[in-house]
Design a protein around this motif. Sequence first.
Motif, mmCIF file in Angstrom:
data_model
loop_
_atom_site.group_PDB
_atom_site.id
_atom_site.type_symbol
_atom_site.label_atom_id
_atom_site.label_comp_id
_atom_site.label_asym_id
_atom_site.label_seq_id
_atom_site.Cartn_x
_atom_site.Cartn_y
_atom_site.Cartn_z
ATOM 1 N N PRO A 189 38.515 43.575 46.253
ATOM 2 C CA PRO A 189 39.406 44.353 45.361
ATOM 3 C C PRO A 189 40.596 44.977 45.927
ATOM 4 O O PRO A 189 41.413 45.643 45.257
ATOM 5 N N VAL A 233 44.686 41.767 47.296
ATOM 6 C CA VAL A 233 45.111 41.237 45.632
ATOM 7 C C VAL A 233 46.435 40.976 45.700
ATOM 8 O O VAL A 233 46.775 39.902 45.026
ATOM 9 N N SER A 271 39.649 38.885 44.773
ATOM 10 C CA SER A 271 39.873 39.027 43.203
ATOM 11 C C SER A 271 41.050 38.809 42.474
ATOM 12 O O SER A 271 41.303 38.675 41.482
ATOM 13 N N ARG A 316 33.949 38.547 41.595
ATOM 14 C CA ARG A 316 34.089 39.473 40.339
ATOM 15 C C ARG A 316 34.328 39.148 39.125
ATOM 16 O O ARG A 316 34.397 37.480 39.137
ATOM 17 N N LYS A 347 40.147 40.143 37.031
ATOM 18 C CA LYS A 347 41.037 41.044 37.637
ATOM 19 C C LYS A 347 41.203 42.555 36.738
ATOM 20 O O LYS A 347 41.323 43.440 37.145
ATOM 21 N N GLN A 404 38.516 43.600 38.864
ATOM 22 C CA GLN A 404 39.182 44.254 40.423
ATOM 23 C C GLN A 404 39.609 45.611 40.166
ATOM 24 O O GLN A 404 39.653 46.470 41.165
ATOM 25 N N LYS A 405 40.251 45.953 38.877
ATOM 26 C CA LYS A 405 40.706 47.365 38.504
ATOM 27 C C LYS A 405 39.642 48.274 38.936
ATOM 28 O O LYS A 405 39.863 49.709 39.080
ATOM 29 N N MET A 457 37.422 48.753 41.358
ATOM 30 C CA MET A 457 37.167 48.835 42.650
ATOM 31 C C MET A 457 35.540 49.096 42.862
ATOM 32 O O MET A 457 35.044 48.059 42.356
#
Length: 311
Positions: free
Chosen positions: A95, A100, A106, A135, A138, A166-167, A169
Motif C-alpha cells: 500500500p 502505488v 495495490s 488486497r 484500492k 490500499q487506503k 494501509m
Amino acid sequence: MRFYFAPMEGVTRHIYRNAYAKYFGKVDRYFAPFVCANQSGNYKTREITDILPENNIGIDLVPQILTCNAEDFILASKKMKSLGYDEINLNLGCPSGTVVSKKKGSGFLAYPKELDEFLERIFTESETKISIKTRIGKDDPEEFYRLLEIYNRYEMEELIIHPRIQKDMYNNKPNLDVFEEAVKLSKNILCYNGDICTVDDYLAIIKRFPTIDRIMLGRGIIANPELILEIMGEAMKDKKTWKEFHDEVYHGYQEIMSGDRNALFKMKEFWFYMSKMFTNHEKYMKKIRKAQKASEYEEAVSSLFREQELI
C-alpha cells in the motif's frame, strides 16, 4: 494448518529468516520481500543476495516480484528460474504511496482491464508457477468482486488475500465479510493474511473460515516470534532463547553492514515490534531508540533482558 511468513520490507530478509528458523521454526513457507522487476534484468544486489539459495538453506522460500509490466515480470521469472525457484509471488498488496503512484502493488488494482491483460501474458509466458498476494481493492471493497472475476480466470498456486483496501494501509479492521465472499466464489486456493497477533485472533479466523488451511502471519509474528508455538500449545517464553535469537540477528547485520549506524537502524525497527512482549519495556525502548553507538545499544538490550520478563 500451513503457516506462512509474510514479506516485510526491511525486516524479514535472510538474516532475520535464518535466525527465526533456527530458534523458533514452525513456518512452512517464507515469502521474500519484493524484488523490483525491470527492463534490464539487473536487480539490486541486496535483493538478489536476499534470495540466493546459499543464504536460505533449509528454508522453503518464495521470491516476490513487484511490477506492472508483463515483460519485466517474465524476465524476472527467468532469473528466478536460474536461481532454482519454480514459483514467484506477485505483489498486488503493497500500500506504500511511492509504490502505488507507479501503478504497482495495490495501485495496480485500480486498473482491472490492464491487470487482466498483464495476468493473461504472465500466466501464459512465465517460466515459473505464480501465486498472488493481493488486497481487496484500492479505494473501495466493492472493487474486489471485479478483481475476483479476473483472478478466477487464472490457475494460480494460491491467492493470498489481505482483506483491506490500499487506503486503509494497516488501519481499520480487515474486511472479513469480503473475505467470506472470496471463500465462496474463488476458484483458487486461498490463504488468509491480516491482523493475526494473538492465539484468539487465529482461533477467530479458523472458526469463521474452517475450510482455510493456510494462514500468513506478518507483524504479529515479528512482535511475538513464539506466536505459532503458542497456537500449537508449545510456547516456552524462554528469555535465553529470545536473547540468542536477537544476538544472531544483530551480529548478522553487523557482519553485512558497515558501521554501527546501519546495523542499529535495522535493530531499532526489530525492537519497534518485539519490545511490546516485555514488561515495562518503555524506558528501555527510549534508550534503544536514542543509541548511536553499538555499546549504548547493547547495554540497553542487556538491561531489558536482565530486568524484565516476557509477557
